[in-house]
Design a protein around this motif. Sequence first.
Motif, PDB file in Angstrom:
ATOM      1  N   ASN A  23      -0.220  62.480 -97.670  1.00 20.82           N
ATOM      2  CA  ASN A  23      -0.069  61.489 -96.597  1.00 20.82           C
ATOM      3  C   ASN A  23      -0.485  60.103 -97.061  1.00 20.82           C
ATOM      4  O   ASN A  23       0.193  59.109 -96.790  1.00 20.82           O
ATOM      5  CB  ASN A  23      -0.900  61.899 -95.382  1.00 20.82           C
ATOM      6  N   LYS A  24      -1.623  60.046 -97.759  1.00 16.04           N
ATOM      7  CA  LYS A  24      -2.115  58.746 -98.210  1.00 16.04           C
ATOM      8  C   LYS A  24      -1.160  58.120 -99.217  1.00 16.04           C
ATOM      9  O   LYS A  24      -0.870  56.918 -99.159  1.00 16.04           O
ATOM     10  CB  LYS A  24      -3.503  58.899 -98.830  1.00 16.04           C
ATOM     11  N   ASP A  25      -0.635  58.917-100.147  1.00 13.68           N
ATOM     12  CA  ASP A  25       0.323  58.393-101.134  1.00 13.68           C
ATOM     13  C   ASP A  25       1.587  57.889-100.441  1.00 13.68           C
ATOM     14  O   ASP A  25       2.134  56.839-100.814  1.00 13.68           O
ATOM     15  CB  ASP A  25       0.679  59.475-102.148  1.00 13.68           C
ATOM     16  N   PHE A  26       2.046  58.639 -99.433  1.00 11.81           N
ATOM     17  CA  PHE A  26       3.250  58.222 -98.715  1.00 11.81           C
ATOM     18  C   PHE A  26       3.016  56.894 -98.009  1.00 11.81           C
ATOM     19  O   PHE A  26       3.870  55.991 -98.042  1.00 11.81           O
ATOM     20  CB  PHE A  26       3.646  59.299 -97.704  1.00 11.81           C
ATOM     21  N   ILE A  27       1.863  56.757 -97.354  1.00 10.25           N
ATOM     22  CA  ILE A  27       1.550  55.513 -96.660  1.00 10.25           C
ATOM     23  C   ILE A  27       1.458  54.353 -97.646  1.00 10.25           C
ATOM     24  O   ILE A  27       1.994  53.260 -97.405  1.00 10.25           O
ATOM     25  CB  ILE A  27       0.232  55.667 -95.871  1.00 10.25           C
ATOM     26  N   ASP A  28       0.782  54.590 -98.782  1.00  7.58           N
ATOM     27  CA  ASP A  28       0.646  53.527 -99.781  1.00  7.58           C
ATOM     28  C   ASP A  28       2.007  53.096-100.326  1.00  7.58           C
ATOM     29  O   ASP A  28       2.257  51.895-100.539  1.00  7.58           O
ATOM     30  CB  ASP A  28      -0.254  53.998-100.925  1.00  7.58           C
ATOM     31  N   ARG A  29       2.905  54.091-100.549  1.00  5.23           N
ATOM     32  CA  ARG A  29       4.243  53.737-101.042  1.00  5.23           C
ATOM     33  C   ARG A  29       5.019  52.934 -99.988  1.00  5.23           C
ATOM     34  O   ARG A  29       5.710  51.968-100.311  1.00  5.23           O
ATOM     35  CB  ARG A  29       5.021  54.994-101.415  1.00  5.23           C
ATOM     36  N   LYS A  30       4.882  53.359 -98.721  1.00  5.96           N
ATOM     37  CA  LYS A  30       5.590  52.652 -97.662  1.00  5.96           C
ATOM     38  C   LYS A  30       5.072  51.222 -97.518  1.00  5.96           C
ATOM     39  O   LYS A  30       5.850  50.288 -97.308  1.00  5.96           O
ATOM     40  CB  LYS A  30       5.431  53.416 -96.347  1.00  5.96           C
ATOM     41  N   ILE A  31       3.767  51.051 -97.636  1.00  2.12           N
ATOM     42  CA  ILE A  31       3.200  49.702 -97.608  1.00  2.12           C
ATOM     43  C   ILE A  31       3.719  48.892 -98.786  1.00  2.12           C
ATOM     44  O   ILE A  31       4.068  47.706 -98.647  1.00  2.12           O
ATOM     45  CB  ILE A  31       1.658  49.770 -97.630  1.00  2.12           C
ATOM     46  N   SER A  32       3.802  49.529 -99.969  1.00  5.47           N
ATOM     47  CA  SER A  32       4.309  48.850-101.161  1.00  5.47           C
ATOM     48  C   SER A  32       5.759  48.416-100.966  1.00  5.47           C
ATOM     49  O   SER A  32       6.133  47.295-101.327  1.00  5.47           O
ATOM     50  CB  SER A  32       4.194  49.780-102.378  1.00  5.47           C
ATOM     51  N   TYR A  33       6.578  49.300-100.371  1.00  6.33           N
ATOM     52  CA  TYR A  33       7.980  48.935-100.108  1.00  6.33           C
ATOM     53  C   TYR A  33       8.058  47.761 -99.141  1.00  6.33           C
ATOM     54  O   TYR A  33       8.872  46.833 -99.330  1.00  6.33           O
ATOM     55  CB  TYR A  33       8.742  50.132 -99.521  1.00  6.33           C
ATOM     56  N   ASN A  34       7.221  47.785 -98.117  1.00  4.83           N
ATOM     57  CA  ASN A  34       7.227  46.687 -97.151  1.00  4.83           C
ATOM     58  C   ASN A  34       6.798  45.375 -97.796  1.00  4.83           C
ATOM     59  O   ASN A  34       7.362  44.320 -97.508  1.00  4.83           O
ATOM     60  CB  ASN A  34       6.309  47.014 -95.978  1.00  4.83           C
ATOM     61  N   ILE A  35       5.805  45.461 -98.683  1.00  5.96           N
ATOM     62  CA  ILE A  35       5.349  44.258 -99.383  1.00  5.96           C
ATOM     63  C   ILE A  35       6.464  43.721-100.272  1.00  5.96           C
ATOM     64  O   ILE A  35       6.700  42.504-100.345  1.00  5.96           O
ATOM     65  CB  ILE A  35       4.086  44.564-100.209  1.00  5.96           C
ATOM     66  N   GLN A  36       7.169  44.632-100.967  1.00  4.43           N
ATOM     67  CA  GLN A  36       8.289  44.209-101.800  1.00  4.43           C
ATOM     68  C   GLN A  36       9.370  43.529-100.972  1.00  4.43           C
ATOM     69  O   GLN A  36       9.956  42.513-101.386  1.00  4.43           O
ATOM     70  CB  GLN A  36       8.866  45.405-102.550  1.00  4.43           C
ATOM     71  N   ALA A  37       9.647  44.097 -99.784  1.00  2.00           N
ATOM     72  CA  ALA A  37      10.663  43.493 -98.921  1.00  2.00           C
ATOM     73  C   ALA A  37      10.226  42.100 -98.472  1.00  2.00           C
ATOM     74  O   ALA A  37      11.039  41.163 -98.440  1.00  2.00           O
ATOM     75  CB  ALA A  37      10.914  44.384 -97.713  1.00  2.00           C
ATOM     76  N   ILE A  38       8.946  41.955 -98.143  1.00  2.00           N
ATOM     77  CA  ILE A  38       8.431  40.641 -97.745  1.00  2.00           C
ATOM     78  C   ILE A  38       8.506  39.659 -98.903  1.00  2.00           C
ATOM     79  O   ILE A  38       8.895  38.497 -98.734  1.00  2.00           O
ATOM     80  CB  ILE A  38       6.986  40.772 -97.231  1.00  2.00           C
ATOM     81  N   GLU A  39       8.144  40.136-100.104  1.00  2.00           N
ATOM     82  CA  GLU A  39       8.207  39.267-101.281  1.00  2.00           C
ATOM     83  C   GLU A  39       9.635  38.844-101.578  1.00  2.00           C
ATOM     84  O   GLU A  39       9.887  37.702-101.989  1.00  2.00           O
ATOM     85  CB  GLU A  39       7.599  39.990-102.479  1.00  2.00           C
ATOM     86  N   GLN A  40      10.605  39.751-101.380  1.00  2.00           N
ATOM     87  CA  GLN A  40      12.001  39.391-101.591  1.00  2.00           C
ATOM     88  C   GLN A  40      12.437  38.318-100.602  1.00  2.00           C
ATOM     89  O   GLN A  40      13.152  37.371-100.968  1.00  2.00           O
ATOM     90  CB  GLN A  40      12.889  40.629-101.461  1.00  2.00           C
ATOM     91  N   LYS A  41      12.015  38.459 -99.329  1.00  2.00           N
ATOM     92  CA  LYS A  41      12.350  37.445 -98.346  1.00  2.00           C
ATOM     93  C   LYS A  41      11.724  36.106 -98.710  1.00  2.00           C
ATOM     94  O   LYS A  41      12.356  35.053 -98.603  1.00  2.00           O
ATOM     95  CB  LYS A  41      11.881  37.890 -96.959  1.00  2.00           C
ATOM     96  N   GLN A  42      10.465  36.164 -99.167  1.00  4.91           N
ATOM     97  CA  GLN A  42       9.793  34.927 -99.557  1.00  4.91           C
ATOM     98  C   GLN A  42      10.473  34.298-100.763  1.00  4.91           C
ATOM     99  O   GLN A  42      10.632  33.072-100.829  1.00  4.91           O
ATOM    100  CB  GLN A  42       8.321  35.216 -99.864  1.00  4.91           C
ATOM    101  N   SER A  43      10.900  35.153-101.712  1.00  3.13           N
ATOM    102  CA  SER A  43      11.599  34.638-102.895  1.00  3.13           C
ATOM    103  C   SER A  43      12.912  33.972-102.502  1.00  3.13           C
ATOM    104  O   SER A  43      13.279  32.918-103.041  1.00  3.13           O
ATOM    105  CB  SER A  43      11.864  35.780-103.882  1.00  3.13           C
ATOM    106  N   PHE A  44      13.623  34.579-101.556  1.00  2.00           N
ATOM    107  CA  PHE A  44      14.888  33.993-101.113  1.00  2.00           C
ATOM    108  C   PHE A  44      14.651  32.653-100.438  1.00  2.00           C
ATOM    109  O   PHE A  44      15.390  31.684-100.664  1.00  2.00           O
ATOM    110  CB  PHE A  44      15.597  34.952-100.158  1.00  2.00           C
TER     111      PHE A  44
END
Length: 464
Positions: free
Chosen positions: A364-385
């Motif tokens: 569960n913890k690994d899944f949550i951490d990965r999901k947070i990582s994906y969300n951070i990546q999506a935010i970073e992509q938006k910021q990069s754009f």
Amino acid sequence: MPKGLDAMDSTYTFTCYQPLWIKDNQWIRLLEKVGMLDGDNTLVSTMSNWTPLEQFQPEVGDKEWLDAFMVQPQAKYLDLQLCDMSRRRHIERLQYFTNTNTSIGELPPGFRLACEETQLQLMFVNKCVFMLVVQFKIKSTSEADLAQLHQLPLYIRRIMENNKPEGWSSEMKDSACFESRKLIEVITHRTMPQDCVYVSDNTCHIVSDFGSNTDELSIQSAQEIHAEEELDYEDVTPIDGSSNQVFSHFGWSYSTLLGLKESRAKMCLPFMLYLQSFWFLNKFFKSVLLESMNVLSRSITNDELKKRSRMFDTMVLANEWYNIRHSQYKGALKPWQTAAFEGVEQYWGLLASMEDVRRWIQTNKDFIDRKISYNIQAIEQKQSFILFVITLIQMLTIVGFFKDYFDLISYAQVPQIFGFITERHFTAFSLYLPLWLVLINCVFVLYIYRRRIGMFFGKDKGLD
């Protein structure tokens, strides 16, 4: 067996372990606030009716019973907080109930429930599980038939499971749930719903001690207690030498002791309390994990993910802490206790359950951490754009600056040092430079978004 001297003035002891369930969210808050690693007992200092076992002042007749939970070497690994539940009032109510209420059935002839010797205590075990422990004593006369011994635990269970509003058991359990909820509120500094602590049906475990008799009929009667839930009577756990000398069976809903000395029988009470608590601790963990998986299967916000990540940090630490305590407690047992302890561990699947909980918490913890990582990546992509668009606008601004600059000057204003530039070249340069700059910007855009453009045109790969 004929009625006679073997049954005269015998006392049979039944110790009932009734766990109290705590709803998932409230239990997690308790786990977060209880301070598992500080090792002291200050968490209940503000509750006048909750006291550590070693400081508890028992009523007359209670001390010998409670001493069984603290005289063994492993007692220091069984952190017990006790609640003063007005024991005398509940015992008086039990006496009234057994004299006036026949809905639970009657004891076999020659047996009576010694209400005046009933012991009860609400315990907070290892700062994680509330356990209501009730000890009944049934006495026999010369008219008692030992062949009816197997009926006695069923009678005790009917008392404990009688949840009618006017019944003794219901009143006692309501009192225990109330006191437990108040302690949770003190620990968590939150007002809890009235139903956050409750008793689930058919969760009471009964340990029956039939005394030192080891005759064949007594053993046969004791075996019949387990007939409905366990078919293999051969799998008994010897805890005092040879199984030919004593009968001991630690089952699912019932455990039975027969032939043990009183001192040895009392030693079984603490580790059965511990095992019951640890089993329900794993049940709590599993319930929270299942609820978490249901939530994570849906779309939740990043803030909620971070909150659950902190929750699982707490659960990882708590689970490892309890596993260490489990090892410490087991290591402090006497050899004959260890044999019985490990028998229950295996029968109840505790070791496998411990490993399952550890694995599921980490998953569960690994899944949550990965999901947070994906969300951070999506935010970073938006910021990069956004940064890219800002940069593109700035570059177009520079293009406009050059265009305006060349519009303001004429060929005659070009310094003589650039005499090799002809008027025709100057005009072409001032005309096409902005276009070249715009083209360069377009190339940058195509390069940065080459993969998305490739997917738009139905290609598997973008421009490399």
